[in-house]
Design a protein around this motif. Structure first.
Motif, PDB file in Angstrom:
ATOM      1  N   LEU A 158       0.936  -1.081   0.043  1.00 36.37           N
ATOM      2  CA  LEU A 158       0.080   0.025  -0.133  1.00 36.37           C
ATOM      3  C   LEU A 158       0.864   1.216   0.063  1.00 36.37           C
ATOM      4  CD1 LEU A 158      -2.847  -0.937   2.250  1.00 36.37           C
ATOM      5  CD2 LEU A 158      -2.564  -1.124  -0.118  1.00 36.37           C
ATOM      6  N   PHE A 161       0.168   2.468  -3.894  1.00 36.09           N
ATOM      7  CA  PHE A 161      -1.159   2.285  -3.892  1.00 36.09           C
ATOM      8  C   PHE A 161      -1.401   2.533  -5.452  1.00 36.09           C
ATOM      9  CE2 PHE A 161      -5.620   3.339  -3.397  1.00 36.09           C
ATOM     10  CZ  PHE A 161      -6.387   2.428  -3.416  1.00 36.09           C
ATOM     11  N   ASP A 162      -1.221   3.765  -5.694  1.00 38.45           N
ATOM     12  CA  ASP A 162      -1.681   4.226  -6.983  1.00 38.45           C
ATOM     13  C   ASP A 162      -1.065   3.260  -8.278  1.00 38.45           C
ATOM     14  OD1 ASP A 162      -3.027   6.400  -5.948  1.00 38.45           O
ATOM     15  OD2 ASP A 162      -1.074   7.942  -6.293  1.00 38.45           O
ATOM     16  N   ARG A 165      -3.367   0.230  -8.477  1.00 38.51           N
ATOM     17  CA  ARG A 165      -4.785   0.727  -8.971  1.00 38.51           C
ATOM     18  C   ARG A 165      -4.346   0.546 -10.620  1.00 38.51           C
ATOM     19  NH1 ARG A 165      -8.317   5.128  -5.597  1.00 38.51           N
ATOM     20  NH2 ARG A 165      -9.477   4.709  -7.351  1.00 38.51           N
ATOM     21  N   THR A 188      -1.019  -7.122   3.052  1.00 35.18           N
ATOM     22  CA  THR A 188      -0.819  -5.928   3.593  1.00 35.18           C
ATOM     23  C   THR A 188      -0.769  -6.066   5.221  1.00 35.18           C
ATOM     24  OG1 THR A 188      -1.486  -3.494   3.816  1.00 35.18           O
ATOM     25  CG2 THR A 188      -3.292  -5.432   3.690  1.00 35.18           C
ATOM     26  N   LEU A 193      -4.279   1.441   5.571  1.00 33.88           N
ATOM     27  CA  LEU A 193      -5.580   1.441   5.208  1.00 33.88           C
ATOM     28  C   LEU A 193      -6.530   2.652   5.758  1.00 33.88           C
ATOM     29  CD1 LEU A 193      -6.358  -2.347   6.058  1.00 33.88           C
ATOM     30  CD2 LEU A 193      -6.386  -1.402   3.952  1.00 33.88           C
ATOM     31  N   GLU A 196     -11.205   4.836   1.549  1.00 34.79           N
ATOM     32  CA  GLU A 196     -10.664   4.747   0.124  1.00 34.79           C
ATOM     33  C   GLU A 196     -10.154   3.409  -0.368  1.00 34.79           C
ATOM     34  OE1 GLU A 196      -8.379   6.764  -3.872  1.00 34.79           O
ATOM     35  OE2 GLU A 196      -7.919   7.320  -1.650  1.00 34.79           O
ATOM     36  N   LYS A 197      -8.942   3.021   0.355  1.00 34.58           N
ATOM     37  CA  LYS A 197      -8.127   1.842   0.136  1.00 34.58           C
ATOM     38  C   LYS A 197      -8.888   0.663   0.646  1.00 34.58           C
ATOM     39  CE  LYS A 197      -3.693   4.054   0.732  1.00 34.58           C
ATOM     40  NZ  LYS A 197      -4.097   5.269   1.169  1.00 34.58           N
ATOM     41  N   THR A 198      -9.734   0.691   1.613  1.00 35.15           N
ATOM     42  CA  THR A 198     -10.574  -0.315   2.120  1.00 35.15           C
ATOM     43  C   THR A 198     -11.716  -0.880   1.167  1.00 35.15           C
ATOM     44  OG1 THR A 198      -9.996  -0.112   4.273  1.00 35.15           O
ATOM     45  CG2 THR A 198     -12.088  -1.242   3.832  1.00 35.15           C
ATOM     46  N   TYR A 200     -11.448  -0.028  -1.829  1.00 40.64           N
ATOM     47  CA  TYR A 200     -11.073  -0.202  -3.448  1.00 40.64           C
ATOM     48  C   TYR A 200     -10.575  -1.939  -3.320  1.00 40.64           C
ATOM     49  CZ  TYR A 200      -7.670  -0.938  -7.206  1.00 40.64           C
ATOM     50  OH  TYR A 200      -7.293  -1.608  -8.478  1.00 40.64           O
TER      51      TYR A 200
END
Length: 456
Positions: A158, A161-162, A165, A188, A193, A196-198, A200
């Motif tokens: 993470l 993260f970008d 995605r 992870t 977290l 948004e990340k959760t 996704y």
């Protein structure tokens, strides 16, 4: 080949080559000590002589007849049908990539194989370009396979993260173009977290591996921030929120060390927090490390596995949903023959890619130049190394050929074998002993459940 043992009050016999499991009464169980294949229709004289003072001749004859029927049906002392298959195995198309999306981490876990938060090559994050090229590389080496897998790994994924995605979106696009379907997994530590990340990860990841070792004091002794403070209180609420909103697969993955050989307590602590898919695995480390597990620890570890088996049986009897990863075994529809022979596919069906785009047999070989297999830049792949791993079956591992557990563990982890025994094809003894005990417990649980089902 058979393996017989007693656990949970049951006399259990595994016929290694057929995979059949039998629960026998005491007499039949004892008779097996006097038998060697091939069996004749009549019991051997030595059997009668040995047992006639304890059991009536008619009982001995009846028990032997039942065992002989199993032999005739190929469920006892079955011949090895895999040996000839192993000689024919060659390299397979690649089906999975471990993308080391981040060679960096925001924790400094004492036992991490990557070192203090970073791999030996230094801190690095995979670029979007490299991630996308890795997807192209997987597709180009996947042959006719339609279902492919991508694992986002670290360090801590993470932190990048970008790029995760972007790679997922690209893989889906390329999948539509090429007729491939991708499954995604991420491992992870949870520190980064947020909502948004959760959201996704719960939407896009087919499986999520959450790293947490158990009780607060156990976790915070070895899983720490860069400043040495524990991470338990920072992570648990985030994991609970992710799992509460998750509909796909997940499991909580912990490590037990010499500090917490009572790891069943950690499983129970995690279960009490609301996590029901749990894996707590033994640390594999240099014996000189203070947290390492050693040969003298095995009796305590075996006792704890048996205790864990009892906890699971009790939990299932009461209708609970606790799953312990190492006790999950399918005796009827288990792994295919090829997977039984060579395991995870490391270096053959499964490869790892570094942030620089270098290709290795798996993430634990990363940075060892002798094991570098190619680069996604140029699409190279060392076919000789690939063929070596394809041939590395249980029949190429001397310690495994005569081991009753060989078709379940497939010779163990090749990376651990190499790191701690100096040879991919030499089984890591300590890991083997623990694996065999886990298998005994898993089979005993299944046997107990089958007996319960038959009774109802």
């Amino acid at each position: 080949m058979i393996h017989k043992y007693t656990q949970t009050g049951l006399n259990i016999v595994l016929d290694v080559n057929s995979g059949a499991v039998h629960v026998l009464d005491r007499l039949a169980y004892r008779i097996l000590d006097f038998l060697r294949p091939p069996l004749g229709r009549q019991p051997p004289a030595s059997l009668k002589t040995a047992l006639e003072k304890e059991y009536p001749a008619a009982d001995i004859a009846e028990a032997y007849a039942e065992l002989y029927t199993l032999f005739e049906e190929g469920q006892l002392f079955a011949e090895d049908a895999y040996d000839s298959l192993a000689d024919k195995l060659g390299p397979s198309p690649v089906k999975a990539l471990c993308l080391n999306i981040s060679h960096d981490c925001n924790l400094r876990c004492a036992y991490c194989f990557a070192g203090k938060g970073v791999y030996s090559g230094g801190r690095a994050l995979m670029s979007e370009e490299t991630g996308k090229k890795a997807i192209d590389y997987l597709i180009s080496h996947s042959g006719g396979r339609k279902s492919l897998e991508v694992d986002f790994f670290g360090g801590e994924p993470l932190l990048n993260f970008d790029v995760i995605r972007a790679v997922v979106a690209y893989a889906k696009e390329r999948g539509k173009e090429t007729g491939k379907y991708f499954r995604f997994t991420v491992t992870t530590n949870g520190l980064l977290l947020d909502d948004e990340k959760t959201e996704y990860l719960n939407c896009e990841m087919n499986n999520i591996v959450l790293s947490l070792d158990g009780r607060r004091d156990v976790n915070d002794r070895v899983r720490v921030h860069a400043d040495g403070t524990g991470c338990y209180d920072d992570i648990v609420p985030k994991f609970q929120k992710l799992v509460a909103g998750r509909k796909g697969e997940y499991y909580l993955r912990g490590t037990f060390t010499g500090y917490n050989k009572d790891f069943a307590e950690d499983v129970l602590a995690l279960y009490a927090l609301g996590f029901d898919q749990i894996s707590v695995e033994p640390v594999v480390a240099d014996p000189s490390r203070p947290y390492a597990l050693r040969g003298e620890d095995l009796p305590d570890i075996f006792a704890e596995y048996e205790r864990m088996a009892g906890i699971l049986l009790k939990e299932r009897k009461s209708g609970g949903g606790l799953n312990f990863f190492h006790f999950m075994i399918d005796l009827a529809q288990g792994p295919c023959a090829i997977k039984r022979l060579r395991g995870c596919g490391c270096g053959n069906e499964y490869l790892a890619v570094t942030p620089e785009g270098d290709v290795y047999p798996c993430h634990q070989f990363t940075g060892q130049e002798a094991w570098k297999m190619g680069s996604i830049y140029g699409g190279t792949l060392d076919i000789n190394k690939k063929a070596y791993f394809a041939r590395c079956t249980v029949y190429q591992k001397p310690d495994c050929r005569e081991c009753w557990a060989k078709f379940y563990c497939s010779g163990g982890c090749g990376a651990n074998n190499y790191i701690y025994e100096g040879d991919v094809c030499k089984a890591h003894t300590l890991s083997c002993e623990m694996e065999k005990k886990r298998l005994e417990c898993a089979i005993a649980i299944k046997a107990a459940q089958m007996i319960k089902e038959d009774a109802t």
